[in-house]
Write an enzyme that holds these catalytic residues in place. Sequence first.
Site, mmCIF file in Angstrom:
data_model
loop_
_atom_site.group_PDB
_atom_site.id
_atom_site.type_symbol
_atom_site.label_atom_id
_atom_site.label_comp_id
_atom_site.label_asym_id
_atom_site.label_seq_id
_atom_site.Cartn_x
_atom_site.Cartn_y
_atom_site.Cartn_z
ATOM 1 N N ARG A 208 0.912 -1.197 0.014
ATOM 2 C CA ARG A 208 -0.099 0.052 0.136
ATOM 3 C C ARG A 208 0.993 1.216 -0.078
ATOM 4 O O ARG A 208 0.809 1.955 -1.107
ATOM 5 C CB ARG A 208 -0.896 -0.303 1.204
ATOM 6 C CG ARG A 208 -2.108 0.995 1.139
ATOM 7 C CD ARG A 208 -1.848 2.239 1.653
ATOM 8 N NE ARG A 208 -1.269 2.478 2.872
ATOM 9 C CZ ARG A 208 -0.789 3.608 3.404
ATOM 10 N NH1 ARG A 208 -0.675 4.778 2.587
ATOM 11 N NH2 ARG A 208 -0.473 3.674 4.653
ATOM 12 N N GLU B 215 -4.201 10.488 10.378
ATOM 13 C CA GLU B 215 -3.491 11.169 9.415
ATOM 14 C C GLU B 215 -2.695 12.318 9.899
ATOM 15 O O GLU B 215 -3.646 13.477 10.457
ATOM 16 C CB GLU B 215 -4.026 11.092 8.158
ATOM 17 C CG GLU B 215 -3.314 11.763 6.936
ATOM 18 C CD GLU B 215 -3.916 12.059 5.590
ATOM 19 O OE1 GLU B 215 -3.261 12.227 4.551
ATOM 20 O OE2 GLU B 215 -5.050 12.175 5.626
#
Length: 497
Positions: A6, A136
Amino acid sequence: MDCTLRDGEQTSGVSFLPHEKLMIARMLLKDVNVDRIEVASARISDGEKDAVKMICRYARQIDMLDKVEVLGFVDGKRSIDWIDSCGCKVMNLLVKGSERHCVKQLKKTVEEHIADIRCSLEYARAKGIGVNVYLEDWSNGMKESPEYVYRMLDALVDTDVRRFMLPDTLGILNPLQVIEFMRKMIKRYPGAHFDFHAHNDYDLAVSNSLAAVLSGVRGLHVTVNGLGERCGNAPLASVQAILKDQFNAKTNINEERLNDISRMVEGYSGITVAPNRPIVGENVFTQVAGVHADGDNKANLYSNALKPERFGRRREYALGKNSGRANIDRNLQELGLELTPEQTAKVTKRITELGDRKEIVTQDDLPFIVSDVLKHAAPEDNVKLTSYMVSSAYGLKPIASVKVEIDGRQYEAASTGDGQYDAFVRALRSIYEDVLGRSFPVLENYAVSIPPGGNTDALVQTIITWRHGDKSFKTRGLDADQTEAAIKATFKMLNMI
């Protein structure tokens, strides 16, 4: 957790085919024995969906489906439906870990964002999908808006989120900051499972990962060869070795396969591993200075805990102008060649001369150098190229016709291939396997180099890595023509075996 498939695929220029992703996932799960793998981002492409389906189907067959994870987004039902349709059972939900990201990118308040996250969690639960949460830009969140981070955790810590994954998204932290921020998180939320996800913008990804471990983090994110966005992530092999050797940490990683997975990812990604990359670089177990070989000969004085055998490799002693007699003695011993001190001195002098001219000398070259220096007849080739023709035309597969002499007898064959050299090798392979009933080595790697600033008529060096049985070795060919250089390296290999 390994996230090569990923985050590693977010390396500029890297795109894995579905079957390549499956091969990497299989090796990571079964051979390297990582605990979890993150294999894709949801809703990227049809090819990505095919890859995730293949990996999940394989993982289900070996009872490891719970180890496969996919990145998803706070987008209503779309990411969750995509992940569910692939057969995956774990989503890593990407949420905003800093107030600036939440307000500037999403244009939402923290309350609105939390409400959207809760909707995603409820829908995932209804679909039977477990959820981990990525915060994030968490590192900037802790620096600029810690109260925002705490409001997010306060709202989510009592839900059924399995892990809170704390990324240094822009690679801005140093180890002291990691310790400070991680300890604050763990002290405030002692029952939560935290992962740390490092980026390497300041070349601190490994150091920051270790700082996180010392602070009590329960999971680390790594990639093979340190692949990843911009400067990459923390490299799996480096993190494993340092955790084990410096902190006596126990993991499930099978170190003997770390070099194998590195070579596989290098081949599929097209991103060459730097020769001095710790653990997996080509040169890291090669001693160059002669004094080092001398010390190893006497008492392994230049060895440390990073034994090459741990990683399925072996120590080598380079041949060049810095080698000295000790290096050459070690290489001669491995080849079973015995020389007098005077003969060894002559060979040492010749290798030093070659090194001064920047010529590459390998152990495979040593018997030929010995023959030349000692004025013996050069070893006669048992395999000779009598003639060959290769051709290519637009819209047609390249074709090769080959005539060779093996042990005094002539053989001919022709074949097509994906390129001129591939066609040539296929013709040779058919002679060996179909006519002579012999094995033909497998080509493991193929590298071409020209002198810096070289012209179109510059000499090309082709270096081919072969595997014959359980032995891996390299041969080199030099010519103005790339195909001819590769053919020379190939016939050197055939005479060696």
